[in-house]
Design a protein around this motif. Structure first.
Motif, short mmCIF file in Angstrom:
data_model
loop_
_atom_site.label_atom_id
_atom_site.label_comp_id
_atom_site.label_asym_id
_atom_site.label_seq_id
_atom_site.Cartn_x
_atom_site.Cartn_y
_atom_site.Cartn_z
N VAL A 175 2.59 7.25 4.97
CA VAL A 175 2.38 6.10 4.09
C VAL A 175 3.45 6.10 2.99
O VAL A 175 3.98 7.14 2.61
CB VAL A 175 0.98 6.08 3.42
CG1 VAL A 175 -0.13 5.97 4.46
CG2 VAL A 175 0.77 7.28 2.52
N VAL A 176 3.77 4.89 2.54
CA VAL A 176 4.76 4.74 1.48
C VAL A 176 4.19 3.80 0.42
O VAL A 176 3.74 2.70 0.75
CB VAL A 176 6.09 4.17 2.04
CG1 VAL A 176 7.02 3.74 0.92
CG2 VAL A 176 6.78 5.19 2.93
N ARG A 177 4.17 4.26 -0.81
CA ARG A 177 3.79 3.38 -1.92
C ARG A 177 5.06 2.77 -2.50
O ARG A 177 6.05 3.47 -2.72
CB ARG A 177 3.07 4.17 -3.02
CG ARG A 177 1.68 4.56 -2.64
CD ARG A 177 0.95 5.33 -3.73
NE ARG A 177 -0.44 5.53 -3.37
CZ ARG A 177 -0.86 6.37 -2.41
NH1 ARG A 177 0.01 7.12 -1.75
NH2 ARG A 177 -2.14 6.47 -2.12
N GLU A 178 5.01 1.47 -2.76
CA GLU A 178 6.20 0.75 -3.20
C GLU A 178 6.04 0.34 -4.66
O GLU A 178 5.05 -0.31 -5.02
CB GLU A 178 6.33 -0.48 -2.30
CG GLU A 178 7.71 -1.04 -2.21
CD GLU A 178 7.79 -2.17 -1.20
OE1 GLU A 178 7.63 -1.93 0.00
OE2 GLU A 178 8.01 -3.30 -1.64
N PHE A 185 10.34 4.14 -3.60
CA PHE A 185 9.40 4.40 -2.50
C PHE A 185 8.87 5.82 -2.62
O PHE A 185 9.65 6.76 -2.71
CB PHE A 185 10.10 4.25 -1.15
CG PHE A 185 10.66 2.87 -0.93
CD1 PHE A 185 9.83 1.80 -0.66
CD2 PHE A 185 12.04 2.66 -0.98
CE1 PHE A 185 10.35 0.53 -0.45
CE2 PHE A 185 12.57 1.39 -0.77
CZ PHE A 185 11.72 0.32 -0.51
N GLU A 186 7.54 5.97 -2.63
CA GLU A 186 6.95 7.32 -2.62
C GLU A 186 6.32 7.54 -1.27
O GLU A 186 5.31 6.93 -0.93
CB GLU A 186 5.87 7.42 -3.71
CG GLU A 186 6.47 7.72 -5.06
CD GLU A 186 5.41 7.90 -6.14
OE1 GLU A 186 4.21 8.01 -5.82
OE2 GLU A 186 5.80 7.89 -7.31
N ILE A 205 1.03 -0.63 -0.19
CA ILE A 205 1.12 0.61 0.58
C ILE A 205 1.44 0.23 2.02
O ILE A 205 0.78 -0.63 2.63
CB ILE A 205 -0.19 1.43 0.54
CG1 ILE A 205 -0.53 1.81 -0.91
CG2 ILE A 205 -0.07 2.68 1.41
CD1 ILE A 205 -1.79 2.68 -1.06
N LEU A 206 2.50 0.85 2.54
CA LEU A 206 2.92 0.62 3.92
C LEU A 206 2.45 1.80 4.75
O LEU A 206 2.58 2.95 4.33
CB LEU A 206 4.45 0.55 4.02
CG LEU A 206 5.17 -0.23 2.91
CD1 LEU A 206 6.69 -0.09 3.07
CD2 LEU A 206 4.77 -1.70 2.97
N GLU A 207 1.90 1.53 5.92
CA GLU A 207 1.54 2.60 6.84
C GLU A 207 2.25 2.31 8.16
O GLU A 207 1.87 1.41 8.92
CB GLU A 207 0.03 2.70 7.04
CG GLU A 207 -0.33 3.92 7.89
CD GLU A 207 -1.82 4.20 7.98
OE1 GLU A 207 -2.63 3.34 7.59
OE2 GLU A 207 -2.17 5.29 8.49
#
Ligand code: FAD
Ligand code: UDP
Length: 379
Positions: A308-311, A261-262, A289-291
């Motif tokens: 935000v998280v990039r998976e 997770f970034e 991308i999760l927000e």
């Protein structure tokens, strides 16, 4: 040791078993390798914004199981959040799961339900009457080859890094296809997010005088008093860690997928306008991308910042967190051999996603824990 039963792992499976047994008067000792309880559903407030972040990936609660719904409502109320997902393919955003909106946007058409069904059936005709034997065939069966290749094949390849012909059809049997414009992600009767967050819910389950939780405690660390060597054979054990690890990988390693997770805090009030945006194409390295602010529109979050998280998905090495069983035919054979070994450990009860090597959602983990208590631990 001052306990009637030891539970290894404090995810939803372990907590449900512990809570039920504690309420029935048993003294439960829980050990947890991590420095917090809750397993993969754990969440915490991002410190600079207060936005609740699910540390191990987005968790959406949904169920049609009445017993589970009644049970979980003892510990938390739920918001009326309804999950919706969008996906980006070649620079264009489409609704997911595939519905009439996706189909008509993709084919630049205006089909009604019947015409769309006929079109996709024709595009799935290559399979004939064969029952789909793997994810690839299941995808074509469900939506025909063009949609499968646009929205499923690349995403699945990024997510599983395994040829879809080696993956079980069941992974996408869960993915609904709708011939209406309904773009809700889940079909279940009940859905929502815990009003006070996941961690408050998980902590309430453990909040019982008969439950003791020891954090940062590994069951396989013989230097601590509640280790495998010290307790198996002394008291019943409920084990929710990886099944191959329990047997010291005697039958070989099961394959798991892990996630990286970034996370970024951005100086904008809204980055993508929705909670989850999938990226279908293989040339985008992340899967979604999760927000997180969008999971709780009812909360008073800052209006000028967002998280935000990039998976990213990849095969797990032994030292990584195992998240998803890959479940190749080879894995399934290994699992059968591990199941044989389990029968030689009658007082150890294997449960949960890691302990049974199964793709369990939260409600399934809770439901199977309730059944284990009924059938194996209090019968
Ligand atoms: P876990 O939550 O994994 O708990 C197992 C615990 O055991 C962990 O805390 C681990 O640290 C501990 N443990 C392992 N080994 C040891 C050891 N040797 N000693 C001590 N402790 C140990 N479900 C949904 O319903 N909706 C979703 O949207 C959803 N999204 C998900 C997204 C991701 C990325 C992942 C990974 C899972 C998702 N799930 C979702 C599934 C959900 O997380 C599981 O159903 C739930 O966590 C299962 O609980 P569990 O108790 O089986 O396992
Ligand atoms: N899937 C896909 N494209 C998408 C969403 C899902 O191909 O845009 C497939 C993929 O194989 C995935 C499976 O459907 O593993 C299940 O999707 P889900 O969103 O439930 O995956 P999870 O959140 O459990 O990783």
């Amino acid at each position: 040791m001052n306990a009637d039963v030891v539970v290894v792992g404090t995810g939803f499976f372990g907590l449900t078993v512990a809570e039920r047994l504690a309420s029935a008067g048993r003294r439960v000792l829980m050990v947890e390798r991590r420095d917090h309880l809750g397993g993969n559903a754990y969440s915490e407030a991002e410190p600079t914004t207060g936005i609740e972040v699910h540390r191990y990936g987005a968790h959406l609660f949904h169920t049609s199981n009445e017993r589970v719904w009644e049970y979980v409502n003892r510990f938390t109320a739920f918001t009326d959040y309804r999950h919706r997902v969008y996906t980006t393919h070649r620079g264009e955003v489409y609704p997911m799961p595939i519905n009439l909106g996706t189909i008509n946007q993709f084919f630049r058409s205006s089909h009604g339900p019947e015409a769309a069904r006929a079109l996709l059936a024709e595009q799935a005709a290559e399979l004939g009457d064969r029952t789909p034997a793997n994810l690839d065939e299941q995808g074509v069966r469900l939506i025909g080859r063009p949609l499968y290749e646009a929205f499923i094949r690349g995403y699945t390849a990024k997510q599983w890094q395994t040829d879809p012909r080696e993956l079980p059809a069941s992974i996408i049997s869960r993915l609904p296809v709708r011939y209406t414009y309904d773009n809700r992600y889940f079909n279940d009767r009940y859905e929502g997010l815990p009003v006070d967050g996941y961690t408050a819910w998980l902590e309430r389950m453990a909040d019982h005088p008969n439950i003791e939780v020891r954090l940062s405690t590994d069951f396989f660390d013989d230097a601590q008093p509640v280790s495998k060597a010290a307790v198996v054979g002394q008291v019943p054990v409920v084990y929710t860690g990886p099944v191959d690890r329990y047997f010291d990988f005697a039958e070989g390693e099961l394959s798991w997928r892990t996630l990286d997770f970034e996370q970024e805090v951005l100086d904008v009030g809204d980055f993508q306008g929705t909670s989850v945006m999938n990226y279908a194409d293989e040339d985008t390295p992340f899967t979604r991308i999760l927000e997180f602010r969008h999971f709780h529109p009812e909360r008073d979050y800052p209006r000028d910042r967002t998280v935000v998280v990039r998976e990213f998905s990849r095969f797990a090495q032994r030292t990584d967190e195992p998240y998803y069983p890959v479940n190749t035919p080879e894995d399934r054979e290994r699992l059968l051999r591990y199941r044989e070994l389990m029968t030689a450990e009658p007082d150890v009860h294997f449960g949960g996603r890691l302990g049974t090597y199964q793709y369990l959602d939260m409600h399934m983990a809770i439901g199977s824990a309730l059944s284990m208590v009924d059938n194996q631990l209090t019968a």
